[in-house]
Design an enzyme around this catalytic site. Structure first.
Site, PDB file in Angstrom:
ATOM      1  NE  ARG A 282      54.216 -51.785  25.059  1.00 20.02           N
ATOM      2  CZ  ARG A 282      54.076 -53.083  24.765  1.00 20.02           C
ATOM      3  NH1 ARG A 282      53.040 -53.482  24.024  1.00 20.02           N
ATOM      4  NH2 ARG A 282      54.923 -53.975  25.189  1.00 20.02           N
ATOM      5  N   GLY A 283      50.927 -47.628  27.205  1.00 23.65           N
ATOM      6  CA  GLY A 283      50.289 -46.531  26.493  1.00 23.65           C
ATOM      7  C   GLY A 283      48.865 -46.250  26.927  1.00 23.65           C
TER       8      GLY A 283
ATOM      9  CG  LEU B 195      45.354 -49.591  -1.730  1.00 22.89           C
ATOM     10  CD1 LEU B 195      45.160 -50.661  -0.657  1.00 22.89           C
ATOM     11  CD2 LEU B 195      44.016 -49.035  -2.190  1.00 22.89           C
TER      12      LEU B 195
ATOM     13  CG  ASN C 168      54.153 -49.150  -2.340  1.00 18.03           C
ATOM     14  OD1 ASN C 168      54.324 -49.567  -3.484  1.00 18.03           O
ATOM     15  ND2 ASN C 168      54.446 -47.913  -1.981  1.00 18.03           N
TER      16      ASN C 168
ATOM     17  CG  ASN D  70      46.710 -40.055   8.352  1.00 16.06           C
ATOM     18  OD1 ASN D  70      47.026 -39.030   7.746  1.00 16.06           O
ATOM     19  ND2 ASN D  70      47.418 -40.524   9.366  1.00 16.06           N
TER      20      ASN D  70
ATOM     21  CE1 TYR E 209      45.206 -47.699  14.031  1.00 17.36           C
ATOM     22  CE2 TYR E 209      44.706 -45.510  13.195  1.00 17.36           C
ATOM     23  CZ  TYR E 209      44.916 -46.376  14.253  1.00 17.36           C
ATOM     24  OH  TYR E 209      44.806 -45.912  15.538  1.00 17.36           O
TER      25      TYR E 209
END
Length: 470
Positions: A240-241, A320, A322, A370, A376
């Site tokens: 997908r995508g 981070l 959590n 981000n 990520y």
């Protein structure tokens, strides 16, 4: 999810209203379709010296012209290579009342900052009148610590020039740069291919980027419409995508595609593989034997492997403070560690030696960071480091490894972002809109091509010149 605002400000009464209110009006980008012209309108080539003359001849030359010093797959810089002539209308000086489709600024001869003045200021008028969806491309040389201060200043100055000019362009026009390393000639295969990519509609969402050409390696295609003819490519995360778009684009460009994804996506994966007349391999890329299973599949079905596209990836966003251990570990396992293991299997197999290409999907999050994405961003920054270190290992075989770094792309994942956040993210780039999976796929296909052999360990952003990072 479609960009409703983009549609409204470009059609009917709402377009008129937006214009009266002074609202941002991002242009609908002109993307590549087979058979489309390379450039919509005449091309202006500005600059002095042999390099500017050589590129003007290349752009205007008839089909079947010969260009000296274009290099070969072996890296030799003196062997003439057949160039499938571009046959464009080329001007060497600005003509009054002409709206150009592209302006190419050849600045390789600049050895002092003041030598940038004449060609850059000569471009001002033509850039102002650039056609919708036009292109500005600089061609320059990289600055090094060994340069004289004035030379380094002039060469580094092109970086600021290009990035700033790209922010000024309107109407879906873009500005990008080809940067030649050392004594790489302007007619080297990867320099020619990069120039063509930036001039074409394939680079619709690539903006404000400078791509270095590191060597004369690479092989120009017999047919620019099918630069991957006969090559065998594996694409992970292909159900997908962005992954599905990559599979379709590589197949369009002539590759035999092996589409890989997890068993849970088997039905969608099969549909994509059937669509591109390729084969499907259900596989968890984090498996310890993933690389060996990919090799077994390509040996049995195709007899060879030429291109490995690492696209599979996941997000598990949390601050981070959590972050649970499994959220951290799973993201690194899929996005980075799996690629390292598969690459090791390919590099030690003896079956990945014919101008091989590795192309990995990084992210602007790995460049600028981000909030809520430490896991990520770590994985995607790791991808950038991985291709930089892996590329030299492939050079002896005429190969290389590179990455693309998408910004905000319209996918199922970004469609789940809250509506207001999504709208803000779309506008935070010079083109004021999100990209499409096709935009990432076009960049991957370019870097996967034989002509890109002189681009070694680089990361090309596909982000519309996102206003964070470089």
């Amino acid at each position: 999810m479609p960009d409703t605002y983009l549609q409204l400000v470009n059609s009917g009464p709402t377009a008129t209203l937006a214009k009266r209110l002074g609202l941002p009006r991002p242009a609908v980008l002109r993307r590549y379709t087979p058979g489309a012209p390379l450039v919509d309108g005449p091309v202006l080539v500005l600059g002095r010296g042999d390099d500017a003359d050589a590129l003007a001849r290349l752009l205007s030359g008839p089909a079947g012209g010969m260009a000296p010093g274009t290099g070969t797959g072996s890296g030799t810089a003196e062997t003439p290579v057949l160039l499938d002539g571009w046959d464009l209308e080329v001007h060497r000086h600005p003509a009054p009342d002409v709206r150009y489709g592209a302006v190419v600024l050849v600045l390789t001869a600049a050895e002092r900052p003041d030598q940038l003045t004449d060609p850059v200021l000569a471009a001002a008028g033509p850039v102002k009148g650039l056609r919708s969806g036009g292109r500005v491309v600089t061609v320059s040389r990289t600055a090094t610590a060994d340069d004289a201060p004035a030379v380094a200043a002039a060469r580094q100055g092109v970086d600021g020039l290009l990035r700033s000019l790209a922010k000024e362009l309107r109407g879906g026009s873009t500005g990008n740069g080809v940067v030649l390393t050392g004594d790489v000639p302007v007619t080297a295969p990867s320099a020619v291919a990069a120039l063509r990519f930036f001039l074409s509609r394939r680079s619709a969402f690539v903006d404000g980027q400078l791509l270095a050409v590191d060597s004369t390696a690479g092989t120009l295609p017999a047919d620019w419409e099918r630069p991957l003819d006969g090559r065998v490519a594996v694409v992970t995360g292909a159900a997908r995508g962005i992954g599905a778009a990559i599979a379709r684009t590589l197949a369009r460009d002539g590759a035999h595609v092996v589409a890989v994804d997890v068993p849970a996506a088997g039905e969608q994966l099969t549909a994509v593989a059937n669509e591109v007349r390729g084969t499907a391999l259900q596989l968890d890329v984090t498996a310890a034997d993933a690389g060996e299973r990919i090799l077994e599949h390509v040996r049995a079905r195709h007899g060879r492997l030429d291109v490995m596209v690492h696209n599979a990836g996941i997000t598990r966003d949390k601050l981070l403070v959590n972050m649970a251990p499994d959220r951290w570990s799973s993201v690194l396992a899929v996005n980075l560690e799996s690629q390292l293991r598969i690459n090791e299997a390919l590099l030690t197999s003896g079956d990945f030696t014919d101008e091989p290409r590795i192309v990995a999907t990084a992210s602007t999050s790995g460049i600028a960071g981000n909030r809520g994405q430490t896991n990520y961003a770590t994985s995607k920054a790791g991808v950038i480091g991985m291709v930089r270190a892996t590329a030299p290992l492939l050079v002896p075989f005429g190969g290389t490894a590179n990455a693309v770094a998408p910004g905000f792309i319209e996918t199922e994942m970004t469609a789940r972002i809250p509506a207001l956040t999504r709208q803000v993210a779309r506008r935070l780039n010079s083109l004021q809109q999100g990209g499409l999976p096709q935009d990432v796929a076009e960049a991957v296909a370019f870097l996967a091509s034989p002509a890109a052999g002189g681009i070694v360990g680089r990361t090309l952003r596909v982000c519309g010149q996102n206003l964070v990072g470089q």
